[in-house]
Motif scaffolding. Structure first.
Motif, PDB file in Angstrom:
ATOM      1  N   LEU A   1     -14.823  -7.445 -97.879  1.00 53.98           N
ATOM      2  CA  LEU A   1     -15.646  -8.572 -97.435  1.00 53.98           C
ATOM      3  C   LEU A   1     -16.239  -8.290 -96.064  1.00 53.98           C
ATOM      4  CD1 LEU A   1     -16.512 -11.418 -98.189  1.00 53.98           C
ATOM      5  CD2 LEU A   1     -14.551 -12.276 -96.959  1.00 53.98           C
ATOM      6  N   ARG A  29     -16.757  -5.447 -94.713  1.00 53.81           N
ATOM      7  CA  ARG A  29     -17.769  -4.414 -94.815  1.00 53.81           C
ATOM      8  C   ARG A  29     -19.053  -4.976 -95.370  1.00 53.81           C
ATOM      9  NH1 ARG A  29     -19.253  -0.402 -93.943  1.00 53.81           N
ATOM     10  NH2 ARG A  29     -18.941   1.066 -95.629  1.00 53.81           N
ATOM     11  N   ALA A  30     -18.924  -5.862 -96.358  1.00 54.40           N
ATOM     12  CA  ALA A  30     -20.119  -6.453 -96.947  1.00 54.40           C
ATOM     13  C   ALA A  30     -20.875  -7.280 -95.907  1.00 54.40           C
ATOM     14  CB  ALA A  30     -19.739  -7.331 -98.143  1.00 54.40           C
ATOM     15  N   PRO A  37     -17.566   0.985 -90.752  1.00 55.52           N
ATOM     16  CA  PRO A  37     -16.254   1.582 -91.029  1.00 55.52           C
ATOM     17  C   PRO A  37     -15.431   1.741 -89.753  1.00 55.52           C
ATOM     18  CG  PRO A  37     -17.970   2.769 -92.177  1.00 55.52           C
ATOM     19  CD  PRO A  37     -18.666   1.775 -91.310  1.00 55.52           C
ATOM     20  N   ARG A  83     -15.496   0.407-100.457  1.00 59.34           N
ATOM     21  CA  ARG A  83     -16.900   0.122-100.708  1.00 59.34           C
ATOM     22  C   ARG A  83     -17.125  -1.373-100.728  1.00 59.34           C
ATOM     23  NH1 ARG A  83     -17.165   2.080-105.766  1.00 59.34           N
ATOM     24  NH2 ARG A  83     -19.339   1.536-106.040  1.00 59.34           N
ATOM     25  N   PRO A  84     -18.088  -1.804 -99.949  1.00 63.85           N
ATOM     26  CA  PRO A  84     -18.314  -3.253 -99.859  1.00 63.85           C
ATOM     27  C   PRO A  84     -18.632  -3.882-101.197  1.00 63.85           C
ATOM     28  CG  PRO A  84     -20.012  -2.020 -98.689  1.00 63.85           C
ATOM     29  CD  PRO A  84     -19.011  -1.033 -99.116  1.00 63.85           C
ATOM     30  N   ALA A  85     -19.154  -3.101-102.115  1.00 62.64           N
ATOM     31  CA  ALA A  85     -19.447  -3.663-103.425  1.00 62.64           C
ATOM     32  C   ALA A  85     -18.184  -4.163-104.096  1.00 62.64           C
ATOM     33  CB  ALA A  85     -20.112  -2.601-104.301  1.00 62.64           C
ATOM     34  N   ALA A 128     -16.174  -6.050-102.892  1.00 60.79           N
ATOM     35  CA  ALA A 128     -16.003  -7.472-102.580  1.00 60.79           C
ATOM     36  C   ALA A 128     -16.609  -8.340-103.667  1.00 60.79           C
ATOM     37  CB  ALA A 128     -16.654  -7.805-101.247  1.00 60.79           C
ATOM     38  N   LEU A 129     -17.533  -7.771-104.389  1.00 60.60           N
ATOM     39  CA  LEU A 129     -18.185  -8.561-105.410  1.00 60.60           C
ATOM     40  C   LEU A 129     -17.430  -8.534-106.721  1.00 60.60           C
ATOM     41  CD1 LEU A 129     -21.818  -7.445-104.685  1.00 60.60           C
ATOM     42  CD2 LEU A 129     -20.631  -9.485-103.912  1.00 60.60           C
ATOM     43  N   GLN A 178     -26.728  -5.698-105.387  1.00 60.38           N
ATOM     44  CA  GLN A 178     -26.062  -4.701-104.546  1.00 60.38           C
ATOM     45  C   GLN A 178     -27.057  -3.709-103.983  1.00 60.38           C
ATOM     46  OE1 GLN A 178     -22.797  -2.844-106.586  1.00 60.38           O
ATOM     47  NE2 GLN A 178     -22.014  -4.808-107.291  1.00 60.38           N
ATOM     48  N   LEU A 217     -25.579  -2.740-100.331  1.00 63.55           N
ATOM     49  CA  LEU A 217     -24.142  -2.600-100.530  1.00 63.55           C
ATOM     50  C   LEU A 217     -23.808  -1.317-101.267  1.00 63.55           C
ATOM     51  CD1 LEU A 217     -23.190  -6.223-101.576  1.00 63.55           C
ATOM     52  CD2 LEU A 217     -22.597  -5.064 -99.464  1.00 63.55           C
ATOM     53  N   ARG A 270     -26.858  -5.013 -92.350  1.00 65.95           N
ATOM     54  CA  ARG A 270     -26.357  -6.126 -93.136  1.00 65.95           C
ATOM     55  C   ARG A 270     -25.973  -7.301 -92.265  1.00 65.95           C
ATOM     56  NH1 ARG A 270     -23.917  -2.513 -96.408  1.00 65.95           N
ATOM     57  NH2 ARG A 270     -21.877  -2.649 -95.445  1.00 65.95           N
ATOM     58  N   PHE A 291     -24.833 -13.373 -96.984  1.00 65.46           N
ATOM     59  CA  PHE A 291     -24.202 -13.237 -98.302  1.00 65.46           C
ATOM     60  C   PHE A 291     -23.470 -14.461 -98.740  1.00 65.46           C
ATOM     61  CE2 PHE A 291     -24.674  -9.300-100.110  1.00 65.46           C
ATOM     62  CZ  PHE A 291     -24.739  -8.349 -99.127  1.00 65.46           C
ATOM     63  N   PHE A 334     -20.957 -15.060-102.082  1.00 65.44           N
ATOM     64  CA  PHE A 334     -20.420 -14.486-103.314  1.00 65.44           C
ATOM     65  C   PHE A 334     -19.937 -15.579-104.233  1.00 65.44           C
ATOM     66  CE2 PHE A 334     -20.972 -10.523-101.622  1.00 65.44           C
ATOM     67  CZ  PHE A 334     -20.307 -10.342-100.415  1.00 65.44           C
ATOM     68  N   ASP A 354     -24.618 -14.253-105.026  1.00 67.79           N
ATOM     69  CA  ASP A 354     -24.245 -13.702-106.325  1.00 67.79           C
ATOM     70  C   ASP A 354     -23.421 -14.728-107.077  1.00 67.79           C
ATOM     71  OD1 ASP A 354     -22.394 -10.728-107.401  1.00 67.79           O
ATOM     72  OD2 ASP A 354     -23.700 -12.142-108.459  1.00 67.79           O
TER      73      ASP A 354
END
Lengths: 848, 268
Positions: A306, A308-309, A314, A396-398, A400-401, B75, B80, B107, B113, B115, B190
């Motif tokens: 989260l 990172r998103a 980093p 990887r921030p992705a 978080a999804l 993404q 992302l 970002r 964002f 989610f 999202d």
């Protein structure tokens, strides 16, 4: 960022685990530091407190290295007094500022009390006899009666009198020495708090000289100063008055070393022990902290994703993790301080109580130690968190999804490389340890090898969990039903977490198990060798310092005795490769040695053993160029040179000595003690043990306290004493055991708490509490099995090495009871650590 | 692929093509974006050559069935993740050339964002969650702005609370406030309403609508809920990784039909 980890207190569990692990680290660092400080303390002069200056012989042994440059000199401390001539007194009394110069002669004694009890010492130490001239060195003052006026009189220290219930007029004799009774002429007291009062007895100066046995010599010369004289100045003048002599003149703090020769080496081995154990504990803590930190970081993967998103770099994530760890480390340092110092004082008290270190050693609580302890905890936290922080920052921030439900399948290549190198290191160390037969080195190498193997296990465990699970899958399913299936799935899928748990289990098994097996093997071998070694029919001994040498010919004259050889434990310095190695030795009186001692001579012969000869053990010559027939330079206990021809090499040395020298070596009287500790007796053919014992027992009239025991009794007694673990081993074992047990519970509880979500899902789907508990139990069982096997694998190499070293056979002697206790303890802790949190989570979320 | 509604045989041309509108730089622009996961036989093509433009100040929805690539599109747009091929421009900057670190910085400054769930850092309070992007950027936090945003999204009084004490709807409101705090170029959401009841969903979408109408934000919402998509200015329809078309001004019912048709086509 401060807010971030300050409020992380709301999710305490994983951080609490890390804090516990780090606190243990800080505790042991504090412990090691306290011990180190205690060991570094100088031993004050006590019996010689009133002697401003002390003159001794040169109490070091110097050996110059061979012909090749650079020629260096190695010095080794002597453990016995290199005596000084009493004639120095005349020179010294003339030095300005000297009030009294006293020739100090010490004789270890044991008193036979009026009720026939034998007193060898008090809690302050063993009894030692001195000439009354030495009383002024403490100073002792007469409390009752008068000074010894003649050879039959004795003055006892007040502490001795109190402990023995002696009063003026009582009659005592000396154990092991033929001769008259002594009358207690007086009781003298040392200054308050000075332990000398509970150790000293005084004879008349002439009697002391007779008992001392070295005419015209003394252990040391104590100089009492005129009031108002500075000790340092006096010392300088004394030194100037003794030019060109191999003498040592000390004052102030250094006198303690002159008074108590063993102190320096005791303290140095004490500090070595502290350092070695400290290092081991720190490394173990590193293991534990690393896995707990990894678990706590991994638990918050979502949060990192989260962040990172939302835009944390980093680097920022890494810094967050590291800062958090630094704070925890600092807290841990504070928290671990008190337990650490408490543990250190317990350790020191124990060591003093068992007389491994002088009584003056104390451990203080020094608050400054919080700093290095906290620093160490922080450093360890950062090191162990380093990899985890990198992993967290690389999320990887992705992620978080989505739902990061399953761990990455393949552990990184770095792990494989580290694991393989650790394994290689372990194998390499083991191989070199097997080659090198010097026994102390071997033990050190063995424990290093064990650490390497444990590290390898820790790194490689994720690769091992997979195959392990495959092996266990069927049994779990068959025996455990659905809960078994759940357990098996958990093992398979969460390989990293399960791996950490398995290592946490393997650690205590490997460590405690290794120590237990090594101890048992060594003890077993020692007992076996001892009974094989004793060829004598009977053994004569006396309590305390032993028997007067005249006992040996006296025994030989008894009917039924075919051989009598007296043994005196002593020290010999064996110069090999220019280093004078301190070698435990036995001095033997003349006689047919092979008739009473079966030393398993591998080369040469002990048939005619006399002055100028030396026999060495296999371990002593292994790795050196020494062979039978060579002449080797040695020094006796008081530093007298003794070049000797090697006449035999023997193998049954465990529990005995590494060298045998004749008691008359270099003219005799150089053994550090003049008494005989044991006489080994060979029986004439046809003499029954009972008859032999009876004849010899008759000597007890002349030698008070003399005891005779037949061979079988001696062997039985040895076996019994060897089976009792030594105090040091117990203490260190307990400490390490504590560490690894806490680590075990910590790691497992943490790993279990992470299953909160899964348990919730399982409950929703309809699993009953019983099934969930069953799954947890089967998981615990599976993990225990894997961990125990891993631990045994890690300790195997170490144990076989040590077994090979001491017994010549790589098969160790397994103490089944201890092994069962260790496995049982580990199983219990594992079960507890997994089931308790599980039950709590199940019942807490009822109806969720 | 053309989109037809059941009773209207007229084909409506796409209102938006790849060309930007009226000289303004597009808020987000995708050109030929492809994303595939895995290799060789196991390769999964999540996006296949998608080109789209989101104009500044617009409320766009990206709609499609499950597995159509909507989340992947988001993404890519937000930086992302990186596309396998194609370019993504955000506020004129080409995201392809930026390092991981620069993307992070971008970002937090230029993207907001929201989610579907688990939006908030559990250990931070509501106020701290809202301020998070500013803190990460080492910018000073104006407390009055936080309060203002809280009031805007309707969570006054909840500022000191922890996320797990809030309802789903309240958490989403907090997420929106956080998304707004840096006045980003684009807000990506999202499936923001999927876990919420219809009444709360309506309120959340309303907030997003207000953000566009009153604050001039650009909002891109990924959703499979036609009622949400109906509130948008434009709806991009994705089907199996490809852009099926862009529609606007449709009702929820019409959008539902479009989706169903896509589903039936896919099943055949």
């Amino acid at each position: 960022m401060r807010q971030l980890y300050a409020t992380l207190r709301h999710r305490p569990a994983p951080l609490a685990g890390v804090l516990v692990a780090l606190t243990m680290t800080a505790m042991f660092v504090t412990w090691a530091l306290s011990l180190g400080e205690a060991a570094g303390s100088s031993v004050p002069a006590q019996r010689l407190a009133n002697a401003a200056v002390v003159v001794t012989g040169n109490q070091t042994l110097a050996a110059t290295s061979g012909s090749e440059p650079p020629a260096g000199t190695v010095t080794v401390p002597l453990s016995s007094y290199r005596r000084v001539p009493a004639s120095l007194l005349t020179r010294l009394t003339a030095v300005p500022g000297v009030r009294d110069a006293v020739a100090d002669q010490s004789v270890p004694v044991a008193l036979v009390l009026p009720d026939h009890q034998i007193m060898t010492g008090t809690s302050a130490g063993s009894l030692t006899g001195y000439g009354w001239q030495s009383a002024v060195l403490t100073p002792f003052r007469l409390q009752a009666g008068h000074a010894p006026a003649g050879p039959g009189q004795i003055v006892v220290g007040a502490g001795v009198a109190a402990a023995a219930g002696l009063r003026v007029g009582d009659r005592v004799s000396l154990a092991g020495r033929p001769g008259a009774l002594f009358t207690v002429a007086g009781i003298a007291a040392a200054p308050a708090g000075n332990p000398a009062g509970s150790q000293a007895v005084f004879f008349s100066p002439q009697q002391a000289a007779v008992l001392y046995g070295h005419r015209g010599q003394a252990d040391l010369i104590g100089i009492v100063a005129q009031p108002g004289t500075s000790p340092a100045g006096l010392a300088a003048r004394v030194r100037a008055a003794l030019p060109g002599q191999q003498l040592s003149v000390v004052s102030g703090n250094k006198r303690g070393g002159a008074e108590n020769l063993g102190a320096a080496s005791d303290l140095s081995s004490f500090s070595d022990l502290a350092v070695a154990t400290g290092i081991i504990n720190v490394l173990v803590s590193l293991f534990v902290a690393a896995s707990t930190v990894a678990l706590s970081v991994a638990e918050r993967t979502r949060t990192w994703a989260l962040l990172r998103a939302v835009g944390a770099t980093p680097g920022q994530v890494r810094r967050m993790v590291m800062t958090e760890l630094a704070v925890l480390g600092a807290l841990a340092g504070l928290a671990g301080y008190l337990p650490g110092t408490w543990l250190a004082s317990v350790t020191v008290r124990g060591f003093v109580g068992h007389q491994f270190v002088p009584a003056s050693v104390q451990s203080w609580a020094n608050p400054i130690e919080i700093l290095p302890a906290a620093a160490a905890a922080i450093v360890i936290a950062e090191i162990s968190g380093f990899l985890s922080a990198r992993r967290a920052s690389r999320v990887r921030p992705a992620v978080a999804l989505g739902e990061a439900a399953v761990e990455r399948r393949n552990p990184g290549p770095l792990r494989l490389v580290l694991g393989a190198s650790a394994l290689a290191a372990g194998i390499g160390i083991t191989a070199s340890a097997l080659n090198d037969h010097g026994s102390t080195d071997q033990i050190n190498l063995a424990s290093e090898a064990q650490l390497a193997f444990l590290a390898a296990a820790a790194f490689l465990v994720p690769y091992l969990i997979g195959p392990a699970e495959r092996v266990l899958r069927l049994p779990l399913r068959v025996l455990g039903g659905t809960p078994g299936r759940l357990a098996s799935a958990e093992l398979r899928v969460r390989s990293r977490r399960m791996g950490a748990a398995a290592v946490a289990i393997a650690l205590p098994v490997a460590y405690l198990g290794g120590v237990a097996v090594i101890n048992a093997t060594t003890a077993h071998v020692a007992v076996t060798q001892s009974s094989q070694r004793l060829a004598a029919a009977a053994v004569v001994s006396a309590p305390g310092p032993g028997l007067d040498p005249s006992v040996v010919p006296a025994i030989r004259q008894q009917p039924g005795v075919s051989a009598a050889v007296g043994l005196t434990p002593t020290t010999v310095y064996l110069v090999e490769d220019s280093y004078p190695g301190n070698t435990a030795a036995e001095a033997v009186t003349p006689g047919p040695l092979p008739a009473v001692l079966s030393l398993a001579v591998t080369s040469g012969s002990l048939q005619r053993f006399g002055p100028g000869d030396i026999a060495l053990s296999q371990p002593a010559v292994a790795g050196t160029s020494l062979r039978v027939g060579q002449t080797v330079m040695t020094y006796l206990a008081d530093g007298t040179p003794y070049p000797a021809k090697i006449t035999a090499v023997f193998s049954r040395s465990l529990g005995f000595a590494d060298a045998v020298v004749p008691a008359a070596a270099a003219g005799g009287g150089h053994l550090g003690t003049s008494t005989i500790s044991q006489v080994l007796i060979g029986a004439s053919p046809g003499t029954s043990p009972a008859t032999l014992a009876a004849h010899i027992a008759s000597l007890a009239h002349s030698y008070p306290g003399l005891q005779v025991a037949s061979r079988s009794v001696v062997n039985a007694r040895y076996e019994q004493s060897a089976s009792q673990d030594s105090y040091i081993n117990n203490l260190l074992l307990s400490i390490v055991g504590l560490l690894v047990s806490v680590a075990l519970v910590n790691t497992l509880a943490l790993a279990t708490l992470q299953r909160r979500k899964e348990l919730a899902v399982l409950k929703r789907v309809g699993a009953t509490a019983g099934q969930l508990a069953g799954a947890a139990a089967w998981q615990a069982a599976g993990l225990t099995l894997i961990g125990v096997v891993l631990g045994i694998a890690a300790l195997t190499a170490t144990v076989t090495t040590v077994a090979e070293a001491s017994a010549g056979s790589p098969v160790p002697f397994i103490p089944w009871p201890s092994a069962a206790v260790i496995v049982g303890l580990v199983t219990l802790l594992t079960g507890l650590a997994i089931l308790a949190p599980t039950m709590r989570m199940i019942s807490k979320h009822k109806g969720a | 692929m053309r989109i037809t509604t059941g009773d209207d045989e007229q084909e409506r041309p796409a209102v938006r093509g790849p060309a930007p509108l009226a000289g303004d730089a597009a808020a987000v622009e995708l050109a030929g974006v492809t994303k595939s996961y895995g290799r060789g036989r196991r390769a999964v093509m999540a996006l296949d050559g998608v080109s789209a433009v989101f104009a500044p100040g617009s409320f766009s929805a990206v709609m499609g069935l499950s597995g159509s690539g909507k989340s992947t599109l988001l993404q890519m747009s937000a930086g992302l993740d990186r596309p396998t091929s194609g370019t993504v421009r955000l506020g004129g900057s080409d995201l392809g050339g930026l390092s991981g670190r620069r993307l992070s910085v971008l970002r937090r400054r230029r993207v907001g964002f929201v989610f579907q769930e688990l939006n908030l850092v559990p250990s931070l309070s509501v106020a701290e969650n809202i301020a998070l992007p500013l803190r990460l950027d080492h910018k000073p936090v104006d407390k009055s702005r936080i309060r203002e945003l809280a009031g805007l999204v309707g969570i006054d009084g909840l500022l000191p609370r922890l996320p797990h004490t809030l309802s789903g709807g309240q958490q989403q409101r907090v997420a929106i406030a956080r998304a707004l705090v840096t006045r980003p170029e684009v807000i990506f959401a999202d499936e923001p309403t999927t876990a919420l009841d219809p009444y709360t969903s309506e309120a959340i979408v309303g907030l997003l609508r207000r953000a566009v109408d009153e604050l001039g934000q650009t909002v891109v919402v990924v959703t499979h809920d036609p009622t949400v998509a109906a509130r948008a200015d434009h709806v991009l329809v994705l089907d199996q990784g490809r852009l099926a078309g862009v529609v606007s001004g449709r009702s929820a019912a019409e959008l539902t039909t479009i989706l169903r048709r896509l589903g039936e086509q896919g099943a055949r």
